[in-house]
Design a protein around this motif. Structure first.
Motif, mmCIF file in Angstrom:
data_model
loop_
_atom_site.group_PDB
_atom_site.id
_atom_site.type_symbol
_atom_site.label_atom_id
_atom_site.label_comp_id
_atom_site.label_asym_id
_atom_site.label_seq_id
_atom_site.Cartn_x
_atom_site.Cartn_y
_atom_site.Cartn_z
ATOM 1 N N ASP A 329 10.689 -88.655 -6.370
ATOM 2 C CA ASP A 329 11.118 -87.652 -5.380
ATOM 3 C C ASP A 329 10.495 -87.887 -4.008
ATOM 4 O OD1 ASP A 329 8.591 -86.875 -6.243
ATOM 5 O OD2 ASP A 329 9.187 -84.859 -6.884
ATOM 6 N N ARG A 330 9.269 -88.446 -3.985
ATOM 7 C CA ARG A 330 8.623 -88.730 -2.702
ATOM 8 C C ARG A 330 9.364 -89.871 -1.991
ATOM 9 N NH1 ARG A 330 3.706 -89.952 0.048
ATOM 10 N NH2 ARG A 330 4.551 -90.176 2.158
ATOM 11 N N HIS A 333 12.585 -88.647 -0.696
ATOM 12 C CA HIS A 333 12.335 -87.822 0.483
ATOM 13 C C HIS A 333 12.146 -88.691 1.735
ATOM 14 C CE1 HIS A 333 10.849 -84.515 2.928
ATOM 15 N NE2 HIS A 333 9.860 -85.307 3.306
ATOM 16 N N HIS A 365 13.698 -83.851 -4.848
ATOM 17 C CA HIS A 365 13.099 -82.531 -4.646
ATOM 18 C C HIS A 365 14.244 -81.578 -4.289
ATOM 19 C CE1 HIS A 365 10.734 -79.259 -2.985
ATOM 20 N NE2 HIS A 365 9.708 -79.770 -3.632
ATOM 21 N N ARG A 400 9.520 -81.153 -13.922
ATOM 22 C CA ARG A 400 10.248 -81.849 -12.846
ATOM 23 C C ARG A 400 11.417 -82.670 -13.397
ATOM 24 N NH1 ARG A 400 5.629 -85.258 -10.555
ATOM 25 N NH2 ARG A 400 4.805 -84.867 -12.632
ATOM 26 N N ASN A 403 14.799 -81.967 -12.209
ATOM 27 C CA ASN A 403 15.288 -82.496 -10.925
ATOM 28 C C ASN A 403 15.606 -83.977 -11.000
ATOM 29 O OD1 ASN A 403 14.592 -79.953 -9.958
ATOM 30 N ND2 ASN A 403 12.525 -80.643 -9.413
#
Ligand SMILES: [Zn+2]
Length: 525
Positions: A329-330, A333, A365, A400, A403
């Motif tokens: 997710d990072r 992002h 996210h 998580r 997601n």
């Protein structure tokens, strides 16, 4: 001219979703409609489709064609006896030119009682070809005498650092190499030439047609591009290929003035491929929060939004779109952030808005999901991955996991989803991908009737668009490819199960009975 009639045609064209007849002329669709087409064209070649279903040809939007083609030449050594390995190796050398390397993978001597096999065993099966068979663990290799000779391994060869050459009581290498010692052999195996690879690719294309694929987006490198060009030159590339450019070649592409979309209907330039992180399995996917089993580890971010923006500026100034690998997710992002800045930059400088894409998007996210739609960033995902990864995702991501592989969240936000397989990581069979997208269940039904995080399932229509219209959009061909409409390229498949009517568990077993590329039947049962 050719008329196909008495079919159930799902056109994916909202203006005319269903039809029973289609007229094709010189590789293009001339008309789509009902029985009135039969009257319109008297002298046309007619084919009665006997009520079968016709869909647009499918595209795998993420494949490694070179690796996939070569993987099919690797002998499967995951068998119960050493003799069976030797039998398979003997089998393949009948089709292998003398002197060419034989490769195999998957053996484990513990399956045969623990006794190590030897170079001499293997030499009897392949006396005229060097052979290199990697163990299932990938921490050992079994080679024949010819391979030892070509690698210069003899009784006086020292063990390399972090490696070991197994030797008999007289100090003679046995043919088993451990860890770094496998590189002594691996490094002398020649890379395939573009001609060799062209031949390998040509050999596997019928297998792709058979699965229903009429196009791919390839992520391999230079040799693959050369091989594809050879096939195209010869008129042997009956598959629509969009070829990505590896990031290290961005300066060369810019220097040459190469642009995304350059090429023709069969081979065209796609996006420049960058990597923002690693993968989930090795815990290198870049995360906001640590992996559950490694509380200090948030993965590895290879490219942040600043760096992506810098590369991206150079790319968009020169008409090249980007495809960025992002798993965690990072990482996703950072890529979304970088692409958002790039969109502003494109607008500010009046550059065209290019078809940028994120590869994999395995985790996102919730705050980032809507931004893909907002900034027209295409999510290039591989539905089949969820089947292999679901248990790992539960274990490594905990809550998580909700997601991850979030197809519905993304589709709902208005993002475009393009689907592929990442073959040879998974089979390129698009119906396996379609089945996974719609059910989120494995072939055996695991983890239950509703699938894994059932709220993320897609409809058949949405999943099909991921294999048709969306890849066409990515390649800038949405007005000519991905639907069955007048003026479009005549790429289609005939199937005998209706994916919109069948039980979703059956989607996986759908097999085309015929495949048409550019108006010609390239394959049929
Ligand atoms: Zn890949």
């Amino acid at each position: 001219m050719r008329l196909l009639h008495n079919a159930r045609i799902y056109t994916l064209d909202v203006a005319q979703p269903m039809a029973t007849a289609i007229i094709i002329d010189s590789g293009n669709i001339l008309a789509v409609g009902g029985d009135e087409l039969l009257d319109e064209c008297g002298r046309t070649e007619r084919e009665d489709m006997n009520g079968q279903v016709i869909l647009p040809g499918l595209t795998d939007a993420h494949i490694h064609l070179q690796e996939y083609a070569l993987s099919l030449r690797i002998v499967d050594c995951e068998v119960e006896t050493k003799d069976e390995v030797l039998r398979r190796v003997s089998g393949i050398i009948r089709e292998t030119p003398r002197g060419d390397w034989v490769r195999g993978h998957g053996w484990n001597q513990n399956d045969w009682g623990g006794e190590w096999p030897t170079a001499t065993d293997l030499e009897t099966a392949t006396p005229e070809n060097p052979a290199y068979l990697t163990a299932k663990s990938l921490h050992a290799a079994w080679v024949n005498c010819t391979a030892l000779r070509l690698a210069g391994i003899n009784p006086s060869t020292p063990d390399p650092v972090n490696g070991h050459i197994q030797r008999d009581g007289n100090g003679i290498p046995t043919g088993i190499l451990f860890e770094e010692a496998v590189k002594l052999v691996e490094s002398v195996i020649p890379e395939p030439t573009p001609e060799d690879l062209a031949e390998s690719i040509q050999n596997i294309i019928p297998g792709l047609w058979r699965m229903g694929l009429t196009g791919i987006h390839d992520f391999d490198k230079r040799t693959c591009f050369q091989a594809l060009q050879l096939l195209r030159e010869r008129g042997d590339l009956h598959l629509r290929v969009v070829k990505s450019i590896p990031f290290e070649s961005l300066p060369d592409a810019v220097g040459l003035g190469l642009r995304s979309g350059f090429g023709d209907d069969f081979l065209r330039i796609g996006s420049v491929k960058f990597f923002a992180d690693g993968a989930l399995g090795p815990h290198t996917g870049a995360m906001f929060e640590p992996y559950v089993d490694e509380p200090q580890n948030r993965g590895i971010l290879i490219l942040d939004n600043e760096q992506l923006f810098d590369h991206g500026r150079l790319a968009v100034e020169n008409g090249l779109s980007l495809a960025v690998h992002a798993i965690g997710d990072r990482a996703v992002h950072e890529v979304v952030e970088g692409f958002t800045r790039l969109r502003h930059y494109e607008r500010e400088h009046k550059f065209p808005s290019l078809r940028h894409r994120i590869e994999h998007v395995q985790m996102i996210h919730p705050d980032d999901a809507w931004r893909l739609a907002e900034f027209e960033i295409i999510a290039s995902m591989q539905p089949i991955h969820v089947l292999s990864d679901m248990l790992m995702a539960d274990r490594l991501l905990d809550d998580r996991a909700a997601n991850s592989y979030a197809w519905r969240t993304l589709a709902h936000s208005g993002a475009r989803l393009a689907f592929g397989s990442d073959a040879p990581v998974e089979s390129p069979n698009p119906f396996w991908g379609l089945h996974s997208a719609v059910t989120r269940r494995r072939a055996d039904g695991f983890p239950g009737p509703d699938g894994w995080f059932p709220e993320q399932r897609l409809t058949v229509r949405e999943a099909l668009e991921g294999f048709t219209m969306c890849p066409a959009y990515l390649s800038g061909m949405e007005h000519r490819l991905g639907r069955l409409s007048p003026g479009f390229l005549a790429d289609l498949i005939v199937i005998n199960t209706d994916p919109f009517l069948c039980d979703p568990t059956e989607l996986r077993n759908i097999q085309p009975t015929a495949t048409m590329v550019d108006g010609e039947w390239v394959w049929h049962l």
